[in-house]
Write a protein that holds these residues in place. Structure first.
Motif, PDB file in Angstrom:
ATOM      1  N   MET A  83       0.838  -1.192   0.000  1.00  0.00           N
ATOM      2  CA  MET A  83       0.000   0.000   0.000  1.00  0.00           C
ATOM      3  C   MET A  83       0.881   1.252   0.000  1.00  0.00           C
ATOM      4  O   MET A  83       1.593   1.524   0.976  1.00  0.00           O
ATOM      5  CB  MET A  83      -0.931   0.035   1.217  1.00  0.00           C
ATOM      6  N   PRO A  84       0.888   2.019  -1.088  1.00  0.00           N
ATOM      7  CA  PRO A  84       1.649   3.276  -1.110  1.00  0.00           C
ATOM      8  C   PRO A  84       0.863   4.416  -0.466  1.00  0.00           C
ATOM      9  O   PRO A  84      -0.328   4.597  -0.734  1.00  0.00           O
ATOM     10  CB  PRO A  84       1.855   3.523  -2.617  1.00  0.00           C
ATOM     11  N   LEU A  85       1.534   5.172   0.394  1.00  0.00           N
ATOM     12  CA  LEU A  85       0.951   6.337   1.043  1.00  0.00           C
ATOM     13  C   LEU A  85       1.883   7.526   0.846  1.00  0.00           C
ATOM     14  O   LEU A  85       3.010   7.379   0.339  1.00  0.00           O
ATOM     15  CB  LEU A  85       0.740   6.073   2.533  1.00  0.00           C
ATOM     16  N   LYS A  86       1.452   8.696   1.273  1.00  0.00           N
ATOM     17  CA  LYS A  86       2.275   9.893   1.086  1.00  0.00           C
ATOM     18  C   LYS A  86       3.579   9.819   1.872  1.00  0.00           C
ATOM     19  O   LYS A  86       4.591  10.397   1.478  1.00  0.00           O
ATOM     20  CB  LYS A  86       1.480  11.136   1.503  1.00  0.00           C
ATOM     21  N   ILE A  87       3.544   9.127   3.004  1.00  0.00           N
ATOM     22  CA  ILE A  87       4.738   9.067   3.856  1.00  0.00           C
ATOM     23  C   ILE A  87       5.655   7.899   3.485  1.00  0.00           C
ATOM     24  O   ILE A  87       6.683   7.695   4.109  1.00  0.00           O
ATOM     25  CB  ILE A  87       4.344   8.964   5.342  1.00  0.00           C
ATOM     26  N   GLY A  88       5.296   7.116   2.475  1.00  0.00           N
ATOM     27  CA  GLY A  88       6.100   5.966   2.067  1.00  0.00           C
ATOM     28  C   GLY A  88       5.217   4.791   1.669  1.00  0.00           C
ATOM     29  O   GLY A  88       3.977   4.900   1.654  1.00  0.00           O
ATOM     30  N   THR A  89       5.828   3.689   1.374  1.00  0.00           N
ATOM     31  CA  THR A  89       5.111   2.489   0.953  1.00  0.00           C
ATOM     32  C   THR A  89       5.232   1.417   2.026  1.00  0.00           C
ATOM     33  O   THR A  89       6.335   1.098   2.482  1.00  0.00           O
ATOM     34  CB  THR A  89       5.684   1.954  -0.371  1.00  0.00           C
ATOM     35  N   PHE A  90       4.083   0.851   2.423  1.00  0.00           N
ATOM     36  CA  PHE A  90       4.037  -0.188   3.441  1.00  0.00           C
ATOM     37  C   PHE A  90       3.662  -1.519   2.791  1.00  0.00           C
ATOM     38  O   PHE A  90       2.949  -1.558   1.783  1.00  0.00           O
ATOM     39  CB  PHE A  90       3.009   0.164   4.518  1.00  0.00           C
ATOM     40  N   GLY A  91       4.139  -2.620   3.380  1.00  0.00           N
ATOM     41  CA  GLY A  91       3.817  -3.924   2.835  1.00  0.00           C
ATOM     42  C   GLY A  91       3.859  -5.018   3.888  1.00  0.00           C
ATOM     43  O   GLY A  91       4.547  -4.891   4.916  1.00  0.00           O
ATOM     44  N   LEU A  92       3.111  -6.078   3.631  1.00  0.00           N
ATOM     45  CA  LEU A  92       3.110  -7.270   4.461  1.00  0.00           C
ATOM     46  C   LEU A  92       3.377  -8.475   3.572  1.00  0.00           C
ATOM     47  O   LEU A  92       2.918  -8.518   2.416  1.00  0.00           O
ATOM     48  CB  LEU A  92       1.766  -7.450   5.172  1.00  0.00           C
ATOM     49  N   SER A  93       4.090  -9.476   4.096  1.00  0.00           N
ATOM     50  CA  SER A  93       4.407 -10.648   3.282  1.00  0.00           C
ATOM     51  C   SER A  93       4.451 -11.899   4.142  1.00  0.00           C
ATOM     52  O   SER A  93       4.665 -11.837   5.359  1.00  0.00           O
ATOM     53  CB  SER A  93       5.757 -10.467   2.577  1.00  0.00           C
ATOM     54  N   TYR A  94       4.246 -13.019   3.457  1.00  0.00           N
ATOM     55  CA  TYR A  94       4.367 -14.328   4.095  1.00  0.00           C
ATOM     56  C   TYR A  94       5.016 -15.289   3.108  1.00  0.00           C
ATOM     57  O   TYR A  94       4.640 -15.339   1.929  1.00  0.00           O
ATOM     58  CB  TYR A  94       3.010 -14.869   4.523  1.00  0.00           C
ATOM     59  N   SER A  95       6.003 -16.064   3.573  1.00  0.00           N
ATOM     60  CA  SER A  95       6.697 -17.045   2.738  1.00  0.00           C
ATOM     61  C   SER A  95       6.724 -18.383   3.454  1.00  0.00           C
ATOM     62  O   SER A  95       6.840 -18.439   4.688  1.00  0.00           O
ATOM     63  CB  SER A  95       8.139 -16.607   2.449  1.00  0.00           C
ATOM     64  N   ARG A  96       6.670 -19.453   2.654  1.00  0.00           N
ATOM     65  CA  ARG A  96       6.727 -20.802   3.216  1.00  0.00           C
ATOM     66  C   ARG A  96       7.464 -21.719   2.257  1.00  0.00           C
ATOM     67  O   ARG A  96       7.192 -21.736   1.053  1.00  0.00           O
ATOM     68  CB  ARG A  96       5.326 -21.351   3.466  1.00  0.00           C
ATOM     69  N   PHE A  97       8.406 -22.477   2.804  1.00  0.00           N
ATOM     70  CA  PHE A  97       9.121 -23.489   2.037  1.00  0.00           C
ATOM     71  C   PHE A  97       8.994 -24.825   2.756  1.00  0.00           C
ATOM     72  O   PHE A  97       9.138 -24.894   3.974  1.00  0.00           O
ATOM     73  CB  PHE A  97      10.605 -23.131   1.896  1.00  0.00           C
TER      74      PHE A  97
END
Length: 271
Positions: A83-97
């Protein structure tokens, strides 16, 4: 029995080639260009170099899947949202192996921001989980990733990335350390339709890895990609297509030891 022996052999091979598998490349674009990703600015930068998502313009979600060596037990999944906002870009992630009796998991929260036209910096906090089987307790720890990208010119971008600089340990029998991973590389736009990428990776658990790749925009929304890397010597190929709000990428990689692996990824952009 033959399948079990093959699986054991491949897992032992993977331990040397990948070590901590979740520090690998996510998304079929980077896979197709020989695992070159540190200088790219796209959706999967949230996993590959968080600085690259600083100027990503869309609220987006994505999923990627890799079938390593055609064995479902070595599957590699990635999910993320940005999610890009005026104060920067935020993100969430999940990985599985892995699979039910052995898997590695990484949950991350990322933030990136551009500081003027020539500098982007990204930080990602990670929560790591090892799960061996129902008979053993989970192993947990936390670390972080840090990335930087600089647009030297309109055509040249340089990227730097480090995973786990604090060299954390997992609380196992031998207190095994999660490897430190460092990448440095560049991308150069030869023409508006032709991109060259290259990088070098240092992993504290294995040898240096050298990579190079090319991406060609043959039509308005269709891309062809090729690449190679050295540890182990592997050739890569892939294509990508943008269809309205969807970005679809597929790729394949092959080496002489373990054969072929397939990757696919899907991104949905809310424009």
């Amino acid at each position: 029995m033959k399948r079990n022996l093959l699986l054991i052999g491949v897992i032992l091979f993977c331990n040397q080639c990948y070590s901590w598998d979740l520090s690998g490349i996510a998304g079929s674009r980077g896979k197709a260009t020989g695992n070159c990703s540190v200088s790219l600015g796209d959706f999967w930068s949230i996993q590959n170099n968080p600085a690259g998502m600083a100027n990503y313009p869309f609220i987006s979600g994505g999923f990627s899947y890799e079938n390593r060596f055609l064995l479902k037990e070595l599957s590699f999944y990635n999910m993320a949202a940005i999610m890009p906002l005026k104060i920067g870009t935020f993100g969430l992630s999940y990985s599985r192996f892995g699979f039910e009796n052995y898997n590695e998991n990484k949950i991350g929260g990322a933030y990136a921001r551009a500081f003027g036209p020539h500098l982007k910096i990204g930080l990602k906090l990670d929560y790591l989980i090892f799960k061996f089987s129902k008979n053993y307790s989970k192993r947990r720890n936390a670390t972080f990733e840090l990335g930087l990208q600089s647009d030297i010119t309109d055509n040249l971008c340089v990227g730097v990335y480090i995973f786990n600089p604090i060299n954390v340990k997992m609380k196992t029998l031998h207190n095994q350390r999660v490897p430190v991973v460092f990448r440095f590389g560049f991308s150069y736009k030869i023409t508006n339709d032709f991109l060259a990428v290259s990088e070098v990776e240092y992993d504290s658990d294995k040898k240096m890895n050298y990579r190079i790749g090319l991406e060609y925009n043959t039509l308005k929304d269709f891309y062809i990609r090729v690449g190679v890397y050295t540890n182990p010597a592997t050739a890569c190929f892939g294509v990508g297509y943008t269809l309205h709000k969807f970005v679809i990428d597929v790729s394949a990689s092959m080496n002489q030891f373990t054969g072929i692996s397939f990757q696919t990824s899907l991104i949905f952009n809310i424009k």
